[in-house]
Scaffold this active site. Sequence first.
Site, PDB file in Angstrom:
ATOM      1  CG  ASP A  54      25.569  23.791   6.585  1.00  0.00           C
ATOM      2  OD1 ASP A  54      24.764  22.850   6.697  1.00  0.00           O
ATOM      3  OD2 ASP A  54      25.356  24.759   5.824  1.00  0.00           O
ATOM      4  CB  SER A  55      25.863  21.033   3.030  1.00  0.00           C
ATOM      5  OG  SER A  55      24.906  22.071   3.137  1.00  0.00           O
TER       6      SER A  55
ATOM      7  CB  CYS B 242      24.100  20.789   8.817  1.00  0.00           C
ATOM      8  SG  CYS B 242      23.236  19.888   7.525  1.00  0.00           S
TER       9      CYS B 242
ATOM     10  CD  GLU C  55      26.011  26.960  -0.325  1.00  0.00           C
ATOM     11  OE1 GLU C  55      25.311  26.806   0.676  1.00  0.00           O
ATOM     12  OE2 GLU C  55      27.225  27.197  -0.264  1.00  0.00           O
TER      13      GLU C  55
ATOM     14  CB  CYS D 107      17.241  24.320   6.384  1.00  0.00           C
ATOM     15  SG  CYS D 107      18.669  24.416   5.263  1.00  0.00           S
TER      16      CYS D 107
ATOM     17  CG  HIS E 298      21.613  26.882   3.435  1.00  0.00           C
ATOM     18  ND1 HIS E 298      22.120  25.740   3.995  1.00  0.00           N
ATOM     19  CD2 HIS E 298      22.465  27.222   2.420  1.00  0.00           C
ATOM     20  CE1 HIS E 298      23.223  25.386   3.348  1.00  0.00           C
ATOM     21  NE2 HIS E 298      23.464  26.272   2.389  1.00  0.00           N
TER      22      HIS E 298
HETATM   23  N1  DGL Z   1      22.008  23.773   5.972  1.00  0.00           N
HETATM   24  C1  DGL Z   1      21.639  22.415   5.962  1.00  0.00           C
HETATM   25  C2  DGL Z   1      20.525  22.050   6.875  1.00  0.00           C
HETATM   26  O1  DGL Z   1      20.382  22.719   7.891  1.00  0.00           O
HETATM   27  C3  DGL Z   1      21.780  21.618   4.701  1.00  0.00           C
HETATM   28  C4  DGL Z   1      21.129  22.111   3.472  1.00  0.00           C
HETATM   29  C5  DGL Z   1      21.511  21.226   2.308  1.00  0.00           C
HETATM   30  O2  DGL Z   1      22.714  21.115   2.028  1.00  0.00           O
HETATM   31  O3  DGL Z   1      20.598  20.628   1.711  1.00  0.00           O
HETATM   32  O4  DGL Z   1      19.804  21.102   6.669  1.00  0.00           O
END
Ligand code: DGL
Length: 261
Positions: A9-10, A72, A153, A185, A187
């Site tokens: 993931d990011s 992600c 984050e 997402c 996150h």
């Molecule tokens: N967690 C990620 C997603 O599911 C990326 C969030 C990001 O870095 O913008 O899209």
Amino acid sequence: MGLKIGIFDSGIGGLTVAKAIKNKLPQAELVYFGDTAHLPYGDKSPASIRHYSTKITQFLLSENCTALVIACNTASAHAFKTVKDVAGPDIPVFNVIDPVVEFIATRYQNQKVGIIATRGTIKTRVYPRRIKIANDSITVASKATPLLAPMIEEGFFNNNISKTVIESYLKARELNGISALVLGCTHYPLIQSEVEAFFKGSVDIIDSANVVAESVARGYSLKGKEVTDKFYVSDFTKGFEKSTQTFFGKKIELKEERIFD
Ligand code: DGL
């Protein structure tokens, strides 16, 4: 050789998926990569996301991973095919979108479902397109929520700032009348209780982590002891190490791996 699952993931978002996979497959070794040097992915171009995903996939393959999970949504939307091409035919690759689409399609016949996600994911219209193909009686309302991943984050959740930001997104007119809201997402499970509090139980909140973990675990039956996992980032931060330890409830060693230099 046992099952070694490469997950990326990011940033910390994919840890929600990693933890759910670990709960279901404790004997699998996880190799996690958080691309903190390029976070957030949500506003990057599709070409950049494909480039980052290629490099990370090559790194995870060099670690001898035998399966890959794109934890992600943004990378799943832009780079699923790229990752599969780099991984080759012998390495199964999972994304976080298809299992959720399948879940929605079988449960929300004739209903309206909302999706919140990064701008990158929403722009591709991947959720409405795939849900329509799977069950065209479902209406899908999409809402980009670009502040949420960077906010999470940075550790802003369960406080007044996150409450205000979340409320201002969720009260959008397009989300009126939904039966379920997909946290599109990885996150967002970290703010799940705040989203639930906003809707006061009137909307099902779909957390992709568990749905995805179930689809990954389906193909494996492992025996033996729990094994230790590995965690990497492209840019070391103390905050990431702390979040990972909180997630997994134990001390972990976080290594910086400069795969983009
Ligand atoms: N967690 C990620 C997603 O599911 C990326 C969030 C990001 O870095 O913008 O899209």
